[in-house]
Design an enzyme around this catalytic site. Structure first.
Site, PDB file in Angstrom:
ATOM      1  N   MET A  30      13.106  -8.758  -1.765  1.00 42.46           N
ATOM      2  CA  MET A  30      12.104  -9.732  -0.857  1.00 42.46           C
ATOM      3  C   MET A  30      13.079 -10.508   0.093  1.00 42.46           C
ATOM      4  O   MET A  30      12.826 -11.267   0.763  1.00 42.46           O
ATOM      5  CB  MET A  30      11.125 -10.770  -1.672  1.00 42.46           C
ATOM      6  CG  MET A  30      10.365 -10.023  -2.541  1.00 42.46           C
ATOM      7  SD  MET A  30       8.706 -10.808  -2.691  1.00 42.46           S
ATOM      8  CE  MET A  30       9.435 -12.308  -3.601  1.00 42.46           C
ATOM      9  N   GLY A  36      23.861 -11.491  -6.461  1.00 45.94           N
ATOM     10  CA  GLY A  36      22.885 -10.660  -7.454  1.00 45.94           C
ATOM     11  C   GLY A  36      22.474  -9.302  -6.763  1.00 45.94           C
ATOM     12  O   GLY A  36      22.358  -8.336  -7.352  1.00 45.94           O
ATOM     13  N   HIS A  37      21.777  -9.352  -5.547  1.00 47.18           N
ATOM     14  CA  HIS A  37      21.334  -8.411  -4.902  1.00 47.18           C
ATOM     15  C   HIS A  37      22.244  -7.442  -4.598  1.00 47.18           C
ATOM     16  O   HIS A  37      22.106  -6.278  -4.463  1.00 47.18           O
ATOM     17  CB  HIS A  37      20.360  -8.858  -3.441  1.00 47.18           C
ATOM     18  CG  HIS A  37      19.339  -9.600  -3.922  1.00 47.18           C
ATOM     19  ND1 HIS A  37      19.176 -10.869  -3.668  1.00 47.18           N
ATOM     20  CD2 HIS A  37      17.934  -9.225  -4.305  1.00 47.18           C
ATOM     21  CE1 HIS A  37      18.060 -11.317  -3.974  1.00 47.18           C
ATOM     22  NE2 HIS A  37      17.431 -10.573  -4.543  1.00 47.18           N
ATOM     23  N   SER A 187      19.169 -16.720  -8.267  1.00 51.80           N
ATOM     24  CA  SER A 187      17.842 -16.429  -7.673  1.00 51.80           C
ATOM     25  C   SER A 187      17.658 -16.987  -6.089  1.00 51.80           C
ATOM     26  O   SER A 187      18.432 -18.118  -5.901  1.00 51.80           O
ATOM     27  CB  SER A 187      16.839 -17.063  -8.583  1.00 51.80           C
ATOM     28  OG  SER A 187      15.613 -17.380  -8.102  1.00 51.80           O
TER      29      SER A 187
END
Ligand code: PAF
Length: 284
Positions: A30, A36-37, A187
């Site tokens: 999103m 992390g992505h 996150s």
């Protein structure tokens, strides 16, 4: 890197890659990308010659009182990070491209059982939104492999079930959660935390680690869950759920189960965080 916003363009671009015999790996996101992505994109290079990242803030998976409007949209920064990570195609469609007739008439993909507990209780309809958009993205991209972060463990199990039940010829890869040095899981929602909240939020992972030690030492599940809730409340969390489960069904763990996961969601101020930890018990 190609930036594509329309379905026709995506299909013809990926068809030419496919015809050239290239394997396609997809990382659905999103946006508001963090390391992390990017780790998922790096992993995707090991599975595909072409790496597609999708960025779509999916209205269907947000409840009425959730943060859809506030959700950070940072397309230009995301584009630069993906280009630097060697991503081949960025698909960032507008809502009208994915839901041309609105949400009311949209066919819904609903995965029973595994969607129903935990986040499924706190966020009714959330996993229907996830399963629906991911199945659309899978049909559009037709990847050989799809990678998801295991921070969203329940989401990964929902998608795993959906892929099996709907016969998608796609290999799913769950990638270990990336963490800050404090242990806090990366996150996009960490951006909502104040510095003080962020420091206290690290206790969520510490609590999971403590629970694992207790379970492996033979403490009862009820006691471990109760102690964890107390620990979280001590630092200002409002626990939503904290549950020791069977790692596959996500049903509450039974005394004979040995492959477990602890699933946790808790509010720190106005931010809802989730995390989880796998626990193996020696079979008894
Ligand atoms: O995990 C996410 O970012 C989203 O739930 C996903 C899988 C991209 C579907 O919108």
């Amino acid at each position: 890197m190609d930036l594509v916003t329309h379905i026709n363009e995506l299909r013809s671009l990926l068809n030419s890659h496919r015809q050239a015999g290239r394997r396609i790996a997809v990382v659905p996101t999103m946006g508001n990308l963090h390391s992390g992505h990017i780790h998922l994109v790096n992993e995707a290079h090991r599975h595909g010659d072409v790496v597609v990242c999708t960025i779509f803030v999916n209205p269907m998976q947000f409840g009425k009182n959730e943060d859809l409007d506030a959700y950070p949209r940072t397309l230009e920064q995301d584009r630069q990070k993906l280009a630097a990570a060697g991503c081949t195609v960025l698909f960032a469609p507008p809502v009208s491209e994915i839901y041309p007739d609105g949400l009311e008439q949209q066919t819904v993909v609903s995965v029973p059982k595994v969607s129903e507990r935990h986040c499924g209780i706190s966020r009714p309809g959330h996993f229907d939104g996830v399963a629906t958009v991911v199945s659309k993205l899978f049909n559009l991209v037709q990847p050989d492999t799809a990678l998801f972060g295991l921070k969203d463990y329940q989401q990964f199990m929902v998608i795993t079930r959906m892929v099996a039940d709907l016969c998608f010829p796609i290999k799913l890869i769950g990638v270990e959660t990336q963490r800050e040095s404090s242990g806090l899981a990366l996150s996009s929602r960490n951006g909502y935390l104040t510095p003080d909240e962020k420091q206290r939020a690290a206790v969520l992972y510490q609590t999971l680690l403590e629970s694992r030690v207790r379970l492996q030492a033979g403490d009862s599940i009820d006691r471990v869950e109760a102690m964890a809730r107390v620990r979280l409340e001590q630092v200002g969390f409002q626990p939503d759920y904290y549950s020791v489960c069977d790692a596959l069904s996500l049903e509450p763990a039974q005394p004979h189960d040995s492959d477990l996961v602890i699933l946790a969601a808790a509010w720190m101020g106005t931010t809802r965080l989730i995390d989880n930890l796998r626990v193996q018990l020696s079979s008894h």
